[in-house]
Design a protein around this motif. Sequence first.
Motif, PDB file in Angstrom:
ATOM      1  N   GLN A 342       1.422   6.875   6.741  1.00 20.13           N
ATOM      2  CA  GLN A 342       1.082   6.010   5.617  1.00 20.13           C
ATOM      3  C   GLN A 342       0.165   6.773   4.653  1.00 20.13           C
ATOM      4  O   GLN A 342      -1.017   6.981   4.922  1.00 20.13           O
ATOM      5  N   VAL A 343       0.710   7.188   3.550  1.00 23.45           N
ATOM      6  CA  VAL A 343       0.025   8.111   2.651  1.00 23.45           C
ATOM      7  C   VAL A 343      -1.303   7.556   2.167  1.00 23.45           C
ATOM      8  O   VAL A 343      -2.328   8.239   2.174  1.00 23.45           O
ATOM      9  N   GLU A 344      -1.336   6.308   1.758  1.00 19.58           N
ATOM     10  CA  GLU A 344      -2.573   5.738   1.233  1.00 19.58           C
ATOM     11  C   GLU A 344      -3.654   5.674   2.302  1.00 19.58           C
ATOM     12  O   GLU A 344      -4.832   5.887   2.034  1.00 19.58           O
ATOM     13  N   LEU A 345      -3.256   5.383   3.544  1.00 23.85           N
ATOM     14  CA  LEU A 345      -4.230   5.332   4.630  1.00 23.85           C
ATOM     15  C   LEU A 345      -4.789   6.717   4.915  1.00 23.85           C
ATOM     16  O   LEU A 345      -5.973   6.885   5.205  1.00 23.85           O
ATOM     17  N   VAL A 346      -3.944   7.731   4.823  1.00 22.88           N
ATOM     18  CA  VAL A 346      -4.417   9.093   5.022  1.00 22.88           C
ATOM     19  C   VAL A 346      -5.475   9.436   3.983  1.00 22.88           C
ATOM     20  O   VAL A 346      -6.529   9.997   4.298  1.00 22.88           O
ATOM     21  N   HIS A 347      -5.206   9.078   2.720  1.00 20.30           N
ATOM     22  CA  HIS A 347      -6.168   9.376   1.661  1.00 20.30           C
ATOM     23  C   HIS A 347      -7.474   8.618   1.878  1.00 20.30           C
ATOM     24  O   HIS A 347      -8.564   9.151   1.680  1.00 20.30           O
ATOM     25  N   GLN A 348      -7.377   7.339   2.312  1.00 23.87           N
ATOM     26  CA  GLN A 348      -8.584   6.547   2.548  1.00 23.87           C
ATOM     27  C   GLN A 348      -9.443   7.156   3.646  1.00 23.87           C
ATOM     28  O   GLN A 348     -10.659   7.308   3.509  1.00 23.87           O
ATOM     29  N   LEU A 417      -0.343  -6.105  12.538  1.00 27.45           N
ATOM     30  CA  LEU A 417      -0.504  -6.615  11.175  1.00 27.45           C
ATOM     31  C   LEU A 417      -0.880  -5.535  10.178  1.00 27.45           C
ATOM     32  O   LEU A 417      -1.025  -5.818   8.989  1.00 27.45           O
ATOM     33  N   TRP A 418      -1.059  -4.298  10.631  1.00 27.28           N
ATOM     34  CA  TRP A 418      -1.407  -3.205   9.713  1.00 27.28           C
ATOM     35  C   TRP A 418      -0.292  -2.973   8.691  1.00 27.28           C
ATOM     36  O   TRP A 418       0.889  -3.154   8.977  1.00 27.28           O
ATOM     37  N   ASN A 419      -0.707  -2.519   7.504  1.00 27.81           N
ATOM     38  CA  ASN A 419       0.237  -2.080   6.481  1.00 27.81           C
ATOM     39  C   ASN A 419      -0.421  -0.997   5.646  1.00 27.81           C
ATOM     40  O   ASN A 419      -1.537  -0.560   5.946  1.00 27.81           O
ATOM     41  N   HIS A 426     -10.664  -1.569   9.306  1.00 19.73           N
ATOM     42  CA  HIS A 426      -9.751  -2.202  10.251  1.00 19.73           C
ATOM     43  C   HIS A 426      -9.123  -1.165  11.189  1.00 19.73           C
ATOM     44  O   HIS A 426      -8.880  -1.443  12.360  1.00 19.73           O
ATOM     45  N   LEU A 427      -8.862   0.018  10.646  1.00 19.14           N
ATOM     46  CA  LEU A 427      -8.245   1.064  11.464  1.00 19.14           C
ATOM     47  C   LEU A 427      -9.153   1.474  12.607  1.00 19.14           C
ATOM     48  O   LEU A 427      -8.686   1.920  13.660  1.00 19.14           O
ATOM     49  N   TRP A 428     -10.461   1.361  12.398  1.00 22.16           N
ATOM     50  CA  TRP A 428     -11.420   1.713  13.442  1.00 22.16           C
ATOM     51  C   TRP A 428     -11.703   0.539  14.376  1.00 22.16           C
ATOM     52  O   TRP A 428     -11.763   0.704  15.592  1.00 22.16           O
ATOM     53  N   LEU A 429     -11.864  -0.658  13.798  1.00 21.82           N
ATOM     54  CA  LEU A 429     -12.319  -1.794  14.607  1.00 21.82           C
ATOM     55  C   LEU A 429     -11.190  -2.468  15.377  1.00 21.82           C
ATOM     56  O   LEU A 429     -11.411  -2.981  16.482  1.00 21.82           O
ATOM     57  N   ALA A 531       6.762   2.325   8.555  1.00 18.05           N
ATOM     58  CA  ALA A 531       6.026   1.072   8.741  1.00 18.05           C
ATOM     59  C   ALA A 531       6.884   0.034   9.451  1.00 18.05           C
ATOM     60  O   ALA A 531       6.423  -0.667  10.359  1.00 18.05           O
ATOM     61  N   ASP A 532       8.162  -0.081   9.045  1.00 20.85           N
ATOM     62  CA  ASP A 532       9.059  -1.058   9.675  1.00 20.85           C
ATOM     63  C   ASP A 532       9.285  -0.722  11.147  1.00 20.85           C
ATOM     64  O   ASP A 532       9.259  -1.608  12.015  1.00 20.85           O
TER      65      ASP A 532
END
Length: 589
Positions: A342-348, A417-419, A426-429, A531-532
């Motif tokens: 997930q590109v946006e998550l990587v950047h975050q 429920l991740w997207n 959320h990725l940590w908790l 993701a799917d």
Amino acid sequence: MAVRENSETRPLLDAASEQLESYRSVDDDDLLPLEPPVPNKISGYDLTWVLAGLWSAVFLGALDGTIVATLLSPIGSYFNESNRSSYIGTSYLLSVCCFTPLYGRLSDILGRKGAMLLALSLFGSGTLLCGLAPSMDALIAARAIAGMGGGGVMTVSSVAVTDLIPLRQRGLYQGMTNILFGLGAGLGGPLGGWMNDALGWRSAFLLQMPLLVFSFVLVTLKVSIRLPDEIENQSVRAKLRRIDFLGSFTLVGTVGCLLLGLSLKSTEELPWSNPIIWGLLLASVVWCAFFIYVETYVSPYPVMPMRLIKQRTPLAVSLSNFFGSVAAFSMLYNVPLFLCSQVELVHQCRAASTAAFSTLVVPHPGDYLTRDSPFLRLRSRRAACSLAGIMRRTGQLYSLTLISASLTVIATILVALWNNNTATYHLWLDVVPQGFGMASVITTTLIAMIASITREDLAVATGITYLFRTTGQVIGVSLSGALLQAILTRKLRERITGPGALEMIESIRHSTSIIPDLSPKLRDAAVSSYADALRVVFICQAAANFICLLCCLPIQENPLPGTHEEQEAQYRSRKNTLSGHISDNSSDT
């Protein structure tokens, strides 16, 4: 008073009479227990050295696993056989799963020290041969030899600690064992990479030998656990007769064919209709039928007594460990893959902390799967120790087990429920409840198993628990990988068409690292497809954890003795209850 010298010729009144090997007969109708064995009480100083010898082997086993995971690509390149590098890990895991339950019975025959030394010898020999291997085939065979010993390290060390520690305190020591295991797994990846760059991949195997020698020497000098007299005083021939060769052979066939079929399905991406896949799965079913027959009707000292599996608590513990391990290892492998895809998550994550991202996601070069995060592993193991303290104070485990299993269900629902827009925190908790819950479940259920059986079944029952756990781990990774690739391929084919589509789909399936460099249209297709596919995998993880929770419900609450004397009294009480049951059956017949 006549004492029968050969208890193996005594007729079996029912399946439970196997537990009465330590009894002597007064007449045809009455059975009295032998004098209770002296508890294995040692000084705190000696206990420290015993635990150092046992736990150093556990630490090394975990360290070895993740060291090798980071070396698959360099080893494959060195031998120019990268396409076969995955078999290095597969051969070890298959060997571990097949031989883990055998050490339960072996620790009763050879003694705890003898079984542990055998495990260390096989593990050490295999590791040394890995460092000296002249070819990929030799390396794969050496890893299989190492797995024969690695399967016994955790089992025998767990049995030995149970012999030395009262059950109420046992959870705390199991938690400490889990911490060391997690620490070894966490350090293995970075250490393996550094060794490969600085000294070459062979050094990662050869430099394990000093710690192996240290553990071997301590076990030889300090581990001295007394077994019942009827086992201690037996001749070598009598001990060999207690080895269930036929049962062991059929068990290896059952587990080996099952896991090999699933592993080939995942690593070689073969269809289910392939004759090799369905042939291996069918062979596993046939071997399983033979195994059940042998253990039920043929073997006098079965490696997996069917009477244990039929009992309420051992069956519930075994199934809960299996389904819990399926979900836990599927999550350990697929959560990092989700983050990488997930590109946006990587950047975050990278914007928040590059170091933090590197601890959460550890890609495995050259493979579509990412290796489990050392951070998640260690965090899970620490949780076991803290939650075990509750059991030590209260002496109860049923409520803690259900709460812990519920936490794993909550965690997998949150992860499902991740997207692509999920916040970083959320990725940590969201994964924390899984770590706390599963680490506690595997600890409390092991204690529940031990508290529900007699001393004679202690080692065998522990081996059964680890068998279901390790089998679940391999199946969790294999099935989740097969499911992921099936859905991912279908989604990518729906979204990517035109010239060169097949080549692009194959590239995306086998590496998430190319996703950020794709064109916007292809990147969106890849991100959405991953993701799917992963959402379906995460939903299946939640289902497995829910089944684990259901399996925990029948577990019985038994008193957890706080001292050696109380524990011996509990063992004697359970024996007397069993002897009364056998006597009643004798009078009825």
